[in-house]
Design a protein around this motif. Structure first.
Motif, PDB file in Angstrom:
ATOM      1  N   CYS A   1       0.842  -1.207   0.000  1.00  0.00           N
ATOM      2  CA  CYS A   1       0.000   0.000   0.000  1.00  0.00           C
ATOM      3  C   CYS A   1       0.877   1.255   0.000  1.00  0.00           C
ATOM      4  N   SER A   2       0.388   2.319  -0.617  1.00  0.00           N
ATOM      5  CA  SER A   2       1.150   3.579  -0.655  1.00  0.00           C
ATOM      6  C   SER A   2       1.067   4.342   0.660  1.00  0.00           C
TER       7      SER A   2
ATOM      8  N   CYS B   1      -4.396   1.193   3.394  1.00  0.00           N
ATOM      9  CA  CYS B   1      -5.358   2.309   3.364  1.00  0.00           C
ATOM     10  C   CYS B   1      -6.673   1.896   2.722  1.00  0.00           C
ATOM     11  N   GLY B   2      -6.628   0.923   1.815  1.00  0.00           N
ATOM     12  CA  GLY B   2      -7.853   0.444   1.190  1.00  0.00           C
ATOM     13  C   GLY B   2      -8.287   1.247  -0.027  1.00  0.00           C
ATOM     14  N   SER B   3      -7.587   2.365  -0.325  1.00  0.00           N
ATOM     15  CA  SER B   3      -8.078   3.167  -1.449  1.00  0.00           C
ATOM     16  C   SER B   3      -7.013   3.524  -2.492  1.00  0.00           C
ATOM     17  N   CYS B   4      -5.746   3.223  -2.238  1.00  0.00           N
ATOM     18  CA  CYS B   4      -4.722   3.551  -3.247  1.00  0.00           C
ATOM     19  C   CYS B   4      -4.756   2.500  -4.377  1.00  0.00           C
TER      20      CYS B   4
ATOM     21  N   CYS C   1      -3.900  -1.009  -3.266  1.00  0.00           N
ATOM     22  CA  CYS C   1      -4.970  -1.663  -2.506  1.00  0.00           C
ATOM     23  C   CYS C   1      -6.064  -2.187  -3.435  1.00  0.00           C
TER      24      CYS C   1
HETATM   25 ZN   LIG Z   1      -3.430   1.539   0.053  1.00  0.00          ZN
END
Ligand SMILES: [Zn+2]
Length: 336
Positions: A51-52, A60-63, A66
């Motif tokens: 993840c970034s 983070c679940g959104s990069c 992910c």
């Molecule tokens: Zn992420």
């Protein structure tokens, strides 16, 4: 899914979380019994590594990284698992999927992550992996999972940071069951949770089959009827129940032991909460009073079950073990 959404394993999650925000090591070993959630946690950790913007709570679940992980298409992530029906992972697969791949630079993330089911690695496979584990390229992280550490070479153990997954509490397992199968009755979820000894995967498997609930009813009735039952009935009808359930005899013994534990609790405090629900509990209290069963007698019944389990483990004659056990239980349950 962040670490906080995974049930339990707080210590392991904390240690992995610290690695995500600092400079992670190159090789981790997640240790714990089968079904405890090693792969689930390993995947979540891998997601954090790729993840970034990871935090101590994981990815983070959104990069973009992910999103690729969620879709199962991250080019910098590989899993080497034991194929179904096989005894070991092939050494050729270790070579092609890992050894000849680690040298290639990552495509999206800063690093490449490999999740390896080390239970599937025989000595030859472990040896093949060893050199890379000893001197991994800078951009590579290995996550190994294992249920039986003793099968790993000492050199593998010494190259990895070992993180232990502990049995979950009964409440955590119950939560996992109800999350996956919201229609499960709470007392059934409690029974699955207790029987699974804190292993969520096992509890979820139990939910999907009927045997535990059916046999739980069966052994509870047997134990409650024990004072009245005749010896002939014990050695015929009751014996044939055990004979039919031969394949999971020791599971049945564990269930019986759980029923006796419940009885011991009821014998000391009849207002306590019972796994059996109110109706069965009342019956239990009646049987206890009528037959003067106390904690000591019930403890002896549990000891009889332990003896039977040991004899069965030592490959004793099934019929003799069961008949002896039933007669001994009967004797303990005689009135007076
Ligand atoms: Zn992420």
């Amino acid at each position: 899914m962040a670490f906080s959404e995974l049930i339990g394993q707080n210590e392991a999650k904390k240690r992995l979380g610290v690695s995500l925000t600092g400079e992670p090591g190159h090789a981790f070993l997640l240790v714990g019994p089968s079904g405890i959630g090693k792969k689930t946690l390993g995947r979540e950790f891998a997601k954090g590594l790729l993840c970034s913007h990871p935090t101590e709570n994981g990815a983070c679940g959104s990069c973009p990284g992910c999103h690729y992980m969620q879709a199962g298409t991250h080019p910098d992530y590989k899993e080497l698992l034991l194929p179904q029906g096989e005894k070991n992972i092939k050494v050729a697969d270790v070579r092609s999927m890992i050894l000849s791949d680690v040298g290639i630079m990552s495509q999206i993330a800063e690093r490449k992550v490999y999740l390896i089911d080390a239970d599937g690695l025989a000595e030859e496979g472990q040896n093949a992996l060893l050199k890379t584990l000893e001197e991994p390229p800078k951009h590579v992280v290995f996550i190994l999972t294992v249920s039986d550490e003793s099968k790993l070479l000492p050199t593998i153990l010494s190259r990895t940071v070992s993180i232990r997954l502990l049995p979950n509490t009964e409440e955590e397992v119950k939560e996992a069951i109800l999350r996956r199968n919201p229609d499960t009755l709470p007392e059934e979820a409690q029974l699955f949770a207790r029987f699974s000894n804190g292993v969520i995967g096992y509890a979820l498997n139990l939910c999907e089959s009927n045997w535990l609930i059916n046999d739980w009813e069966e052994v509870t009735d047997l134990i409650l009827r024990m004072p009245e039952i005749s010896r002939t009935e014990l050695l015929t009808e009751v014996y044939s129940f055990f004979d039919e359930e031969k394949d999971h005899f020791r599971d049945i013994l564990s269930l019986m032991s759980m029923v006796y534990d419940e009885m011991a609790i009821c014998a000391t405090d009849s207002s306590s909460v019972c796994l059996h629900g109110e109706e069965k509990k009342d019956k239990m209290v009646t049987v206890i009073r009528k037959n003067h069963l106390d904690v000591q007698k019930i403890g002896k019944c549990n000891a009889i079950l332990t003896t039977a389990a040991k004899a069965h483990k030592a490959n004793g004659n099934f019929e003799i073990i069961v008949c002896r056990m039933l007669l001994a239980l009967k004797k303990e349950n005689m009135n007076g």
